[in-house]
Design a protein around this motif. Structure first.
Motif, PDB file in Angstrom:
ATOM      1  N   GLY A 190       0.780  -1.230   0.000  1.00  0.00           N
ATOM      2  CA  GLY A 190       0.000   0.000   0.000  1.00  0.00           C
ATOM      3  C   GLY A 190       0.811   1.280   0.000  1.00  0.00           C
ATOM      4  N   SER A 191       2.075   1.212   0.421  1.00  0.00           N
ATOM      5  CA  SER A 191       2.906   2.410   0.403  1.00  0.00           C
ATOM      6  C   SER A 191       3.249   2.831  -1.019  1.00  0.00           C
ATOM      7  CB  SER A 191       4.199   2.178   1.183  1.00  0.00           C
ATOM      8  OG  SER A 191       3.922   2.002   2.552  1.00  0.00           O
ATOM      9  N   ASN A 192       3.165   1.887  -1.947  1.00  0.00           N
ATOM     10  CA  ASN A 192       3.541   2.170  -3.325  1.00  0.00           C
ATOM     11  C   ASN A 192       2.401   1.977  -4.302  1.00  0.00           C
ATOM     12  OD1 ASN A 192       6.515   0.679  -2.346  1.00  0.00           O
ATOM     13  ND2 ASN A 192       6.457   2.769  -3.071  1.00  0.00           N
ATOM     14  N   ASP A 193       1.733   0.835  -4.228  1.00  0.00           N
ATOM     15  CA  ASP A 193       0.785   0.472  -5.279  1.00  0.00           C
ATOM     16  C   ASP A 193      -0.275  -0.440  -4.688  1.00  0.00           C
ATOM     17  OD1 ASP A 193      -0.435  -0.252  -7.736  1.00  0.00           O
ATOM     18  OD2 ASP A 193       0.871  -2.007  -7.859  1.00  0.00           O
ATOM     19  N   LEU A 194      -1.525  -0.003  -4.761  1.00  0.00           N
ATOM     20  CA  LEU A 194      -2.611  -0.775  -4.166  1.00  0.00           C
ATOM     21  C   LEU A 194      -3.230  -1.785  -5.129  1.00  0.00           C
ATOM     22  CD1 LEU A 194      -4.546   2.007  -2.223  1.00  0.00           C
ATOM     23  CD2 LEU A 194      -3.038   0.264  -1.286  1.00  0.00           C
ATOM     24  N   MET A 195      -2.852  -1.745  -6.401  1.00  0.00           N
ATOM     25  CA  MET A 195      -3.605  -2.490  -7.393  1.00  0.00           C
ATOM     26  C   MET A 195      -2.815  -3.602  -8.073  1.00  0.00           C
ATOM     27  SD  MET A 195      -5.789   0.649  -9.024  1.00  0.00           S
ATOM     28  CE  MET A 195      -6.991  -0.458  -9.731  1.00  0.00           C
ATOM     29  N   GLY A 196      -1.521  -3.709  -7.805  1.00  0.00           N
ATOM     30  CA  GLY A 196      -0.737  -4.793  -8.373  1.00  0.00           C
ATOM     31  C   GLY A 196      -0.493  -4.676  -9.863  1.00  0.00           C
ATOM     32  N   ILE A 197      -0.730  -3.504 -10.439  1.00  0.00           N
ATOM     33  CA  ILE A 197      -0.591  -3.328 -11.880  1.00  0.00           C
ATOM     34  C   ILE A 197       0.862  -3.088 -12.265  1.00  0.00           C
ATOM     35  CG2 ILE A 197      -1.192  -1.799 -13.797  1.00  0.00           C
ATOM     36  CD1 ILE A 197      -3.922  -1.370 -12.408  1.00  0.00           C
ATOM     37  N   LEU A 198       1.545  -2.248 -11.522  1.00  0.00           N
ATOM     38  CA  LEU A 198       2.899  -1.836 -11.884  1.00  0.00           C
ATOM     39  C   LEU A 198       3.904  -2.986 -11.888  1.00  0.00           C
ATOM     40  CD1 LEU A 198       2.639   1.486  -9.981  1.00  0.00           C
ATOM     41  CD2 LEU A 198       3.200   1.344 -12.396  1.00  0.00           C
ATOM     42  N   PRO A 199       3.877  -3.899 -10.905  1.00  0.00           N
ATOM     43  CA  PRO A 199       4.812  -5.026 -10.977  1.00  0.00           C
ATOM     44  C   PRO A 199       4.605  -5.896 -12.221  1.00  0.00           C
ATOM     45  CG  PRO A 199       3.932  -4.812  -8.763  1.00  0.00           C
ATOM     46  CD  PRO A 199       3.140  -3.886  -9.628  1.00  0.00           C
ATOM     47  N   LEU A 200       3.359  -5.998 -12.682  1.00  0.00           N
ATOM     48  CA  LEU A 200       3.104  -6.775 -13.889  1.00  0.00           C
ATOM     49  C   LEU A 200       3.588  -6.041 -15.132  1.00  0.00           C
ATOM     50  CD1 LEU A 200      -0.439  -8.156 -13.011  1.00  0.00           C
ATOM     51  CD2 LEU A 200       1.736  -9.364 -12.933  1.00  0.00           C
ATOM     52  N   GLU A 201       3.485  -4.723 -15.121  1.00  0.00           N
ATOM     53  CA  GLU A 201       4.048  -3.952 -16.227  1.00  0.00           C
ATOM     54  C   GLU A 201       5.556  -4.145 -16.302  1.00  0.00           C
ATOM     55  OE1 GLU A 201       3.007   0.052 -16.950  1.00  0.00           O
ATOM     56  OE2 GLU A 201       0.985  -0.183 -16.143  1.00  0.00           O
ATOM     57  N   GLN A 202       6.204  -4.217 -15.146  1.00  0.00           N
ATOM     58  CA  GLN A 202       7.641  -4.470 -15.133  1.00  0.00           C
ATOM     59  C   GLN A 202       7.981  -5.753 -15.882  1.00  0.00           C
ATOM     60  OE1 GLN A 202       8.938  -4.668 -11.074  1.00  0.00           O
ATOM     61  NE2 GLN A 202       9.316  -2.471 -10.918  1.00  0.00           N
ATOM     62  N   ARG A 203       7.076  -6.716 -15.803  1.00  0.00           N
ATOM     63  CA  ARG A 203       7.301  -8.020 -16.420  1.00  0.00           C
ATOM     64  C   ARG A 203       6.701  -8.120 -17.821  1.00  0.00           C
ATOM     65  NH1 ARG A 203       8.353  -8.176 -11.463  1.00  0.00           N
ATOM     66  NH2 ARG A 203       9.379  -9.905 -10.403  1.00  0.00           N
ATOM     67  N   ASN A 204       6.268  -6.977 -18.358  1.00  0.00           N
ATOM     68  CA  ASN A 204       5.778  -6.895 -19.730  1.00  0.00           C
ATOM     69  C   ASN A 204       4.595  -7.839 -19.973  1.00  0.00           C
ATOM     70  OD1 ASN A 204       5.766  -5.778 -22.297  1.00  0.00           O
ATOM     71  ND2 ASN A 204       7.269  -7.221 -23.110  1.00  0.00           N
ATOM     72  N   VAL A 205       3.673  -7.874 -19.010  1.00  0.00           N
ATOM     73  CA  VAL A 205       2.466  -8.696 -19.142  1.00  0.00           C
ATOM     74  C   VAL A 205       1.469  -7.970 -20.042  1.00  0.00           C
ATOM     75  CG1 VAL A 205       0.510  -9.693 -17.890  1.00  0.00           C
ATOM     76  CG2 VAL A 205       2.806  -9.776 -16.908  1.00  0.00           C
ATOM     77  N   LYS A 206       0.869  -8.678 -20.985  1.00  0.00           N
ATOM     78  CA  LYS A 206      -0.035  -8.064 -21.956  1.00  0.00           C
ATOM     79  C   LYS A 206      -1.417  -7.792 -21.370  1.00  0.00           C
ATOM     80  CE  LYS A 206      -1.734  -6.821 -25.994  1.00  0.00           C
ATOM     81  NZ  LYS A 206      -1.374  -5.531 -26.623  1.00  0.00           N
ATOM     82  N   ASN A 207      -2.019  -8.783 -20.724  1.00  0.00           N
ATOM     83  CA  ASN A 207      -3.376  -8.668 -20.174  1.00  0.00           C
ATOM     84  C   ASN A 207      -3.316  -8.645 -18.654  1.00  0.00           C
ATOM     85  OD1 ASN A 207      -5.021  -8.843 -22.679  1.00  0.00           O
ATOM     86  ND2 ASN A 207      -4.033 -10.843 -22.827  1.00  0.00           N
ATOM     87  N   ILE A 208      -3.793  -7.568 -18.062  1.00  0.00           N
ATOM     88  CA  ILE A 208      -3.760  -7.398 -16.605  1.00  0.00           C
ATOM     89  C   ILE A 208      -5.187  -7.204 -16.098  1.00  0.00           C
ATOM     90  CG2 ILE A 208      -2.930  -5.955 -14.705  1.00  0.00           C
ATOM     91  CD1 ILE A 208      -0.543  -5.183 -16.437  1.00  0.00           C
ATOM     92  N   ILE A 209      -5.529  -7.920 -15.036  1.00  0.00           N
ATOM     93  CA  ILE A 209      -6.832  -7.767 -14.375  1.00  0.00           C
ATOM     94  C   ILE A 209      -6.572  -7.292 -12.953  1.00  0.00           C
ATOM     95  CG2 ILE A 209      -8.937  -8.936 -13.625  1.00  0.00           C
ATOM     96  CD1 ILE A 209      -8.483 -10.949 -15.888  1.00  0.00           C
ATOM     97  N   SER A 210      -7.238  -6.212 -12.560  1.00  0.00           N
ATOM     98  CA  SER A 210      -6.987  -5.631 -11.239  1.00  0.00           C
ATOM     99  C   SER A 210      -8.300  -5.285 -10.565  1.00  0.00           C
ATOM    100  CB  SER A 210      -6.122  -4.373 -11.375  1.00  0.00           C
ATOM    101  OG  SER A 210      -5.876  -3.789 -10.110  1.00  0.00           O
ATOM    102  N   ILE A 211      -8.348  -5.507  -9.254  1.00  0.00           N
ATOM    103  CA  ILE A 211      -9.545  -5.218  -8.461  1.00  0.00           C
ATOM    104  C   ILE A 211      -9.387  -3.885  -7.750  1.00  0.00           C
ATOM    105  CG2 ILE A 211     -10.976  -5.973  -6.526  1.00  0.00           C
ATOM    106  CD1 ILE A 211     -10.180  -8.834  -7.182  1.00  0.00           C
ATOM    107  N   TYR A 212     -10.397  -3.077  -7.865  1.00  0.00           N
ATOM    108  CA  TYR A 212     -10.442  -1.741  -7.251  1.00  0.00           C
ATOM    109  C   TYR A 212     -11.490  -1.834  -6.145  1.00  0.00           C
ATOM    110  CZ  TYR A 212     -11.219   3.394  -7.315  1.00  0.00           C
ATOM    111  OH  TYR A 212     -11.345   4.720  -7.006  1.00  0.00           O
ATOM    112  N   ASN A 213     -11.052  -2.013  -4.898  1.00  0.00           N
ATOM    113  CA  ASN A 213     -11.995  -2.439  -3.875  1.00  0.00           C
ATOM    114  C   ASN A 213     -12.306  -1.402  -2.801  1.00  0.00           C
ATOM    115  OD1 ASN A 213      -9.504  -2.543  -2.629  1.00  0.00           O
ATOM    116  ND2 ASN A 213      -9.948  -4.386  -1.469  1.00  0.00           N
ATOM    117  N   PHE A 214     -11.833  -0.169  -2.955  1.00  0.00           N
ATOM    118  CA  PHE A 214     -12.295   0.862  -2.031  1.00  0.00           C
ATOM    119  C   PHE A 214     -12.036   2.229  -2.655  1.00  0.00           C
ATOM    120  CE2 PHE A 214      -7.836   0.843  -0.874  1.00  0.00           C
ATOM    121  CZ  PHE A 214      -7.565   2.156  -0.552  1.00  0.00           C
TER     122      PHE A 214
END
Length: 401
Positions: free
Chosen positions: A167-191
């Motif tokens: 939570g200090s950096n990223d609440l959605m887990g999107i950026l670490p997957l971008e680092q790994r060049n993932v094409k399709n990302i699904i993220s939950i926005y829960n608050f």
């Protein structure tokens, strides 16, 4: 993760100073009367200007004391953050060498290992990170608890990293997957949380009403209603597209601009899709296709090495098509927004993630959150449509095909 744990909270004070100065610099633009302030990054080189400002201020006044994003997987624990970080009198050069989880950290002294064990990643260590209670920073008793979640580097007592969850950096887990060049990302926005306009209790019904339910980009007043919508959306999400809100919040969202959206066209697309689905009582699940990635030096994301991304966002709301199916003896009925009238479930799914509040949630509340999540995926598997039958989301089935 912040600097060493034995510096009497100096690292947190420096971090606050860095963020305050960056925010003040970025907010020095003049605001015209009757025009909402725009915090959108516009940079001709398609680079996160905000990250550049943060890193320059870090090097000048901060001694490197800002959260450092490490990403762990079975293959390794690594960070693409770069620069020099001070730990007391010691200085570490980032990025560090990637190591397997069981090799990451220090062995510690013989006495330390006997008393506390090796300073390594473990299941117990990771489980202790995944909490908002009692907190990941500050001083006093909470700090004594969280100070146990630390790993030493290079067997040097000064070079110690205190762990928190992401939570200090990223609440959605999107950026670490971008680092790994993932094409399709699904993220939950829960608050939701965007002071002073929105907090944990703000529902999408509130956001929909604030935008007057607008869905037509050709509407001459669309931009006004879009701005009203944007004021209530969480900057931890909108920062990915270069919009940081109009009030500083105490997390590192200003470091997370990574999608190129200079005119907020992608965010406008998201508003149209969410409003359309909300009107039809559907779960708020939208796919944003072919997002262009920009350089982000904090996360080590390089545009030329990253493909365009398809991002699917799941917004945890209470769809009418779900609440209408819940038995009356459980729901107590529903209101015009589809929310339950039963006091126990009135706030579902907008339960505060604050650790102290979480202690008092009932099993029934937690189970209902789970049932809702399962229903949302099942409902959207083959796609979601508007009231007039137009496809808004093509479905998880197509993504996983």
């Amino acid at each position: 993760m912040h600097g060493r744990t034995r510096d009497k909270n100096e690292y947190m004070n420096k971090y606050t100073d860095i963020m305050t100065e960056v925010w003040d610099q970025y907010h020095m633009q003049k605001i015209q009367p009757l025009v909402y302030p725009s915090m959108t990054t516009k940079h001709p080189e398609k680079r996160s200007l905000m990250s550049d400002v943060v890193l320059s201020v870090r090097d000048r006044i901060g001694g490197g004391n800002i959260p450092i994003p490490f990403v762990g997987s079975p293959e390794g624990v690594d960070t693409r953050y770069y620069g020099k970080v001070k730990f007391g009198e010691e200085t570490a050069e980032f990025p560090l060498e990637s190591k397997t989880p069981w090799d990451w950290g220090s062995e510690g002294s013989w006495l330390g290992k006997k008393a506390f064990g090796a300073s390594r990643l473990s299941v117990e260590f990771l489980a202790g990170m995944s909490t908002n209670f009692p907190g990941s920073s500050g001083s006093g008793l909470p700090a004594e608890f969280t100070a146990k979640r630390k790993i030493g580097m290079n067997n040097c007592p000064d070079m110690t990293l205190r762990f928190a969850d992401g939570g200090s950096n990223d609440l959605m887990g999107i950026l670490p997957l971008e680092q790994r060049n993932v094409k399709n990302i699904i993220s939950i926005y829960n608050f939701n949380q965007n002071p002073p306009y929105a907090d944990f209790t703000t529902t999408y019904a509130d956001i929909y009403k604030a935008s007057s339910g607008r869905k037509d980009l050709k509407d001459p007043n669309f931009n006004y209603h879009f701005t009203e919508w944007l004021k209530l959306m969480n900057p931890r999400l909108t920062c990915l597209f270069g919009y940081f809100g109009i009030k500083k919040i105490n997390v590192a969202n200003i470091l997370n601009h990574v999608f190129w959206d200079p005119d907020q066209d992608v965010l406008k697309e998201l508003m149209v899709k969410f409003n359309t689905l909300y009107e039809n009582g559907q779960p708020l699940i939208a796919e944003l296709k072919d997002l262009e990635v920009i350089d982000n030096p904090f996360w080590g994301v390089k545009a030329e090495q990253t493909q365009k991304i398809n991002l699917t966002l799941i917004y945890y709301n209470m769809p009418k098509k779900f609440s209408e199916q819940v038995p009356l003896e459980v729901s107590g009925g529903i209101d015009e927004d589809g929310m339950f009238l039963n006091p126990e479930f009135r706030s579902v799914p907008h339960l505060s993630p604050d650790g102290a509040n979480a202690l008092f949630y009932s099993r029934a509340q937690i189970n209902l959150m789970g049932h809702l999540g399962s229903w949302m995926v099942d409902q959207a598997w083959d796609g979601l449509k508007s009231k007039d039958g137009k496809v808004v989301f093509e479905g998880f089935g197509k993504i996983f095909k």
